[in-house]
Motif scaffolding. Structure first.
Motif, PDB file in Angstrom:
ATOM      1  N   PHE A  45       0.879  -1.177   0.000  1.00  0.00           N
ATOM      2  CA  PHE A  45       0.000   0.000   0.000  1.00  0.00           C
ATOM      3  C   PHE A  45       0.913   1.222   0.000  1.00  0.00           C
ATOM      4  N   VAL A  46       0.833   2.022  -1.058  1.00  0.00           N
ATOM      5  CA  VAL A  46       1.732   3.175  -1.208  1.00  0.00           C
ATOM      6  C   VAL A  46       0.932   4.457  -0.971  1.00  0.00           C
ATOM      7  N   ILE A  47       1.427   5.289  -0.095  1.00  0.00           N
ATOM      8  CA  ILE A  47       0.761   6.559   0.208  1.00  0.00           C
ATOM      9  C   ILE A  47       1.736   7.694  -0.130  1.00  0.00           C
ATOM     10  N   MET A  48       1.260   8.654  -0.896  1.00  0.00           N
ATOM     11  CA  MET A  48       2.107   9.803  -1.266  1.00  0.00           C
ATOM     12  C   MET A  48       1.465  11.094  -0.811  1.00  0.00           C
ATOM     13  N   PRO A  49       2.278  12.107  -0.455  1.00  0.00           N
ATOM     14  CA  PRO A  49       1.706  13.403  -0.081  1.00  0.00           C
ATOM     15  C   PRO A  49       1.162  14.125  -1.313  1.00  0.00           C
ATOM     16  N   THR A  50       0.097  14.867  -1.110  1.00  0.00           N
ATOM     17  CA  THR A  50      -0.496  15.645  -2.203  1.00  0.00           C
ATOM     18  C   THR A  50       0.541  16.556  -2.857  1.00  0.00           C
ATOM     19  N   HIS A  51       0.303  16.835  -4.120  1.00  0.00           N
ATOM     20  CA  HIS A  51       1.101  17.874  -4.788  1.00  0.00           C
ATOM     21  C   HIS A  51       0.576  19.242  -4.372  1.00  0.00           C
ATOM     22  N   TYR A  52       1.444  20.233  -4.473  1.00  0.00           N
ATOM     23  CA  TYR A  52       1.044  21.632  -4.244  1.00  0.00           C
ATOM     24  C   TYR A  52       1.370  22.415  -5.510  1.00  0.00           C
ATOM     25  N   ASP A  53       0.343  22.835  -6.211  1.00  0.00           N
ATOM     26  CA  ASP A  53       0.551  23.645  -7.417  1.00  0.00           C
ATOM     27  C   ASP A  53      -0.738  24.405  -7.696  1.00  0.00           C
ATOM     28  N   ALA A  54      -0.899  24.896  -8.904  1.00  0.00           N
ATOM     29  CA  ALA A  54      -2.080  25.703  -9.219  1.00  0.00           C
ATOM     30  C   ALA A  54      -3.361  24.878  -9.055  1.00  0.00           C
ATOM     31  N   GLU A  55      -3.253  23.564  -9.271  1.00  0.00           N
ATOM     32  CA  GLU A  55      -4.442  22.719  -9.234  1.00  0.00           C
ATOM     33  C   GLU A  55      -4.657  22.061  -7.863  1.00  0.00           C
ATOM     34  N   TYR A  56      -3.582  21.600  -7.243  1.00  0.00           N
ATOM     35  CA  TYR A  56      -3.714  20.777  -6.035  1.00  0.00           C
ATOM     36  C   TYR A  56      -3.118  21.454  -4.804  1.00  0.00           C
ATOM     37  N   GLY A  57      -3.694  21.119  -3.662  1.00  0.00           N
ATOM     38  CA  GLY A  57      -3.186  21.658  -2.401  1.00  0.00           C
ATOM     39  C   GLY A  57      -3.970  21.073  -1.245  1.00  0.00           C
ATOM     40  N   ASP A  58      -3.871  21.688  -0.082  1.00  0.00           N
ATOM     41  CA  ASP A  58      -4.486  21.135   1.129  1.00  0.00           C
ATOM     42  C   ASP A  58      -5.989  20.918   0.985  1.00  0.00           C
ATOM     43  N   LYS A  59      -6.685  21.859   0.296  1.00  0.00           N
ATOM     44  CA  LYS A  59      -8.145  21.754   0.197  1.00  0.00           C
ATOM     45  C   LYS A  59      -8.593  20.949  -1.017  1.00  0.00           C
ATOM     46  N   ASN A  60      -7.691  20.692  -1.925  1.00  0.00           N
ATOM     47  CA  ASN A  60      -7.987  19.876  -3.103  1.00  0.00           C
ATOM     48  C   ASN A  60      -6.788  18.972  -3.388  1.00  0.00           C
ATOM     49  N   PRO A  61      -6.574  17.976  -2.498  1.00  0.00           N
ATOM     50  CA  PRO A  61      -5.366  17.155  -2.647  1.00  0.00           C
ATOM     51  C   PRO A  61      -5.411  16.316  -3.922  1.00  0.00           C
ATOM     52  N   GLY A  62      -4.251  16.004  -4.458  1.00  0.00           N
ATOM     53  CA  GLY A  62      -4.201  15.162  -5.651  1.00  0.00           C
ATOM     54  C   GLY A  62      -2.859  15.261  -6.350  1.00  0.00           C
ATOM     55  N   GLY A  63      -2.867  14.796  -7.597  1.00  0.00           N
ATOM     56  CA  GLY A  63      -1.660  14.834  -8.415  1.00  0.00           C
ATOM     57  C   GLY A  63      -0.873  13.540  -8.396  1.00  0.00           C
ATOM     58  N   VAL A  64      -1.150  12.678  -7.396  1.00  0.00           N
ATOM     59  CA  VAL A  64      -0.354  11.454  -7.233  1.00  0.00           C
ATOM     60  C   VAL A  64      -1.176  10.245  -7.679  1.00  0.00           C
ATOM     61  N   PRO A  65      -0.524   9.104  -7.911  1.00  0.00           N
ATOM     62  CA  PRO A  65      -1.286   7.900  -8.273  1.00  0.00           C
ATOM     63  C   PRO A  65      -2.339   7.580  -7.211  1.00  0.00           C
ATOM     64  N   PHE A  66      -3.512   7.145  -7.670  1.00  0.00           N
ATOM     65  CA  PHE A  66      -4.592   6.802  -6.738  1.00  0.00           C
ATOM     66  C   PHE A  66      -5.437   5.712  -7.374  1.00  0.00           C
ATOM     67  N   TYR A  67      -4.986   4.481  -7.264  1.00  0.00           N
ATOM     68  CA  TYR A  67      -5.704   3.348  -7.857  1.00  0.00           C
ATOM     69  C   TYR A  67      -5.060   2.054  -7.384  1.00  0.00           C
ATOM     70  N   GLY A  68      -5.730   0.955  -7.659  1.00  0.00           N
ATOM     71  CA  GLY A  68      -5.156  -0.347  -7.383  1.00  0.00           C
ATOM     72  C   GLY A  68      -4.484  -0.857  -8.640  1.00  0.00           C
ATOM     73  N   LEU A  69      -3.404  -1.574  -8.454  1.00  0.00           N
ATOM     74  CA  LEU A  69      -2.653  -2.074  -9.596  1.00  0.00           C
ATOM     75  C   LEU A  69      -2.097  -3.439  -9.191  1.00  0.00           C
ATOM     76  N   GLY A  70      -2.811  -4.490  -9.539  1.00  0.00           N
ATOM     77  CA  GLY A  70      -2.400  -5.819  -9.083  1.00  0.00           C
ATOM     78  C   GLY A  70      -2.416  -5.843  -7.567  1.00  0.00           C
ATOM     79  N   ARG A  71      -1.324  -6.288  -6.981  1.00  0.00           N
ATOM     80  CA  ARG A  71      -1.281  -6.380  -5.513  1.00  0.00           C
ATOM     81  C   ARG A  71      -0.712  -5.113  -4.884  1.00  0.00           C
ATOM     82  N   ASN A  72      -0.591  -4.065  -5.675  1.00  0.00           N
ATOM     83  CA  ASN A  72      -0.168  -2.771  -5.146  1.00  0.00           C
ATOM     84  C   ASN A  72      -1.331  -1.812  -5.258  1.00  0.00           C
ATOM     85  N   CYS A  73      -1.385  -0.864  -4.349  1.00  0.00           N
ATOM     86  CA  CYS A  73      -2.387   0.166  -4.491  1.00  0.00           C
ATOM     87  C   CYS A  73      -1.841   1.476  -3.962  1.00  0.00           C
TER      88      CYS A  73
END
Ligand code: ZN
Length: 400
Positions: A147-175
């Motif tokens: 299980f891989v957890i990454m911190p949100t990106h911070y840019d024009a699109e993503y930040g504390d109130k709209n986290p994202g930018g990183v992988p977010f899905y299951g992929l075989g036995r990794n997610c």
């Protein structure tokens, strides 16, 4: 450290190995309340690898060890209580615990900038580096599931109130899931911006982890959803924490054969390379006017689920596949007979029931985690009560 402190620390430590039965003193009040009715899990034979992965130019979000430990342990309890409710015992994905009661989250700093581990294409480079880490530190790899957890990106699109930018899905036995400052159990169930944001990302965290633990999408029969809410592997990622959310019998039957749910002393070696695909000796799918009645007999022992699909069942359009765990007769001579009755009244949310094309997937699983799926497509327009659906030669593919 004086003697009183020593006794106090020792009593805390002594409680830790009971796996969620005791809540560590440094956890938040919200976590203590949420975990107060924790059930003690059976001792897992294998454990989920939990990795916090950053780029070479960003850092973990503050207090991630406590926040994510609380969220992981609460989620572990959700899985365990659902497994117990469905008759599989007090079992959940195993977690490696630190002496202080936190989950052992492996922190890996990537070689590249965080932007290079993006949603669209970042998972490959990330997994390569995680695999290299496990090769260099084989004692840290506790199962095939990571299980891989990454911190949100911070840019024009993503930040504390709209986290994202990183992988977010299951992929075989990794997610993959993400972290952000308000990713904190104290917001769970709150009808506030932080609470709604938490359900979105914690529900997603819970759902993607399900994929990483072998679960496919599935929805429940109508009567079950009416009584129990939304299945986590359907659209429960949008309800988890806010509205009733549950695991279907199908999901629990699959987790029963998932590596990190195996109990010490009863665990086979999982995911053999040479798994044999099912040999189906007999399969009958009969329509009686009110229900589909499926019976099958196969060589070797399998747990079988039937998923009724609408015609648009490509990847990520199969959330509404309605899952039925087939009833297993006691195996005889190493062979398995399974049956299920599927009333059409339980398929209300599906399109195309009684008209046009419909799919029936049969999912086969063995205790060592080997999984096969096959699909039967038929047309309702040519089906009359009393008919059986022609099944043709079954083609299997591996995995769910
Ligand atoms: Zn999904």
């Amino acid at each position: 450290m004086n003697a009183t402190m020593m006794i106090s620390v020792m009593s805390t430590l002594a409680l830790v190995p009971t796996l969620s039965a005791a809540v560590p003193a440094h956890f938040s009040d919200a976590a203590k309340a949420r975990l107060a009715d924790s059930i003690e899990l059976e001792k897992p034979a294998y454990k989920l690898n939990v990795v916090y992965f950053t780029g070479n130019d960003n850092a973990p979000i503050a207090d991630y060890e406590r926040r994510l430990s609380e969220l992981l342990l609460y989620l572990q309890q959700f899985y365990a209580k659902e497994m117990q409710r469905h008759g599989y015992g007090k079992r959940a994905f195993g977690l490696n615990m630190l002496p202080n009661g936190n989950v052992d989250i492996i922190l890996i700093r990537g070689k590249k900038s965080h932007k290079e581990y993006s949603y669209g294409s970042g998972h490959g480079a990330c997994l390569e580096e995680i695999n290299a880490y496990f090769e260099a530190n084989p004692d840290k790899k506790l199962s095939h599931h990571t299980f891989v957890i990454m911190p949100t990106h911070y840019d024009a699109e993503y930040g504390d109130k709209n986290p994202g930018g990183v992988p977010f899905y299951g992929l075989g036995r990794n997610c993959f899931a993400l972290d952000y400052p308000d990713f904190d159990i104290r917001h769970l169930g709150q009808n506030t911006p932080e609470g709604r944001l938490l359900t979105k990302w914690y529900g997603g965290f819970a759902h993607e982890l399900g994929h990483g633990l072998n679960l496919p999408h599935n929805d429940g029969p109508t009567s079950m959803n009416d009584a129990q809410g939304t299945p986590l592997m359907g659209s429960g990622n949008y309800t988890f924490g806010l509205k009733p959310t549950y695991m279907t019998p199908s999901s629990c039957s699959i987790l029963d054969c998932s590596e990190t749910f195996a109990v010490e002393g009863k665990a086979p070696a999982f995911y053999p390379d040479n798994a044999a695909e099912p040999v189906v000796e007999a399969l009958n799918i009969a329509y009686d006017g009110d229900a589909l009645n499926i019976s099958l007999r196969c060589q070797a022992e399998f747990c079988v689920n039937a998923y009724i699909q609408d015609p648009e069942y490509t990847v990520n359009r199969d959330y509404d596949a309605i899952a039925f765990l087939m009833k297993r007769e006691p195996a005889d001579a190493g062979k398995q007979t399974c049956t299920v009755r599927i009333p059409l009244s339980e398929l209300k949310r599906l399109k195309n029931v009684r008209s046009g094309e419909q799919g029936i997937d049969l999912l086969f699983g063995t205790p060592d985690g080997s999984r096969f799926r096959t699909r039967i497509v038929f047309n309702w327009d040519s089906l009359k009560p009393g008919d059986s659906i022609p099944t043709g030669k079954l083609e299997f593919w591996q995995g769910y």
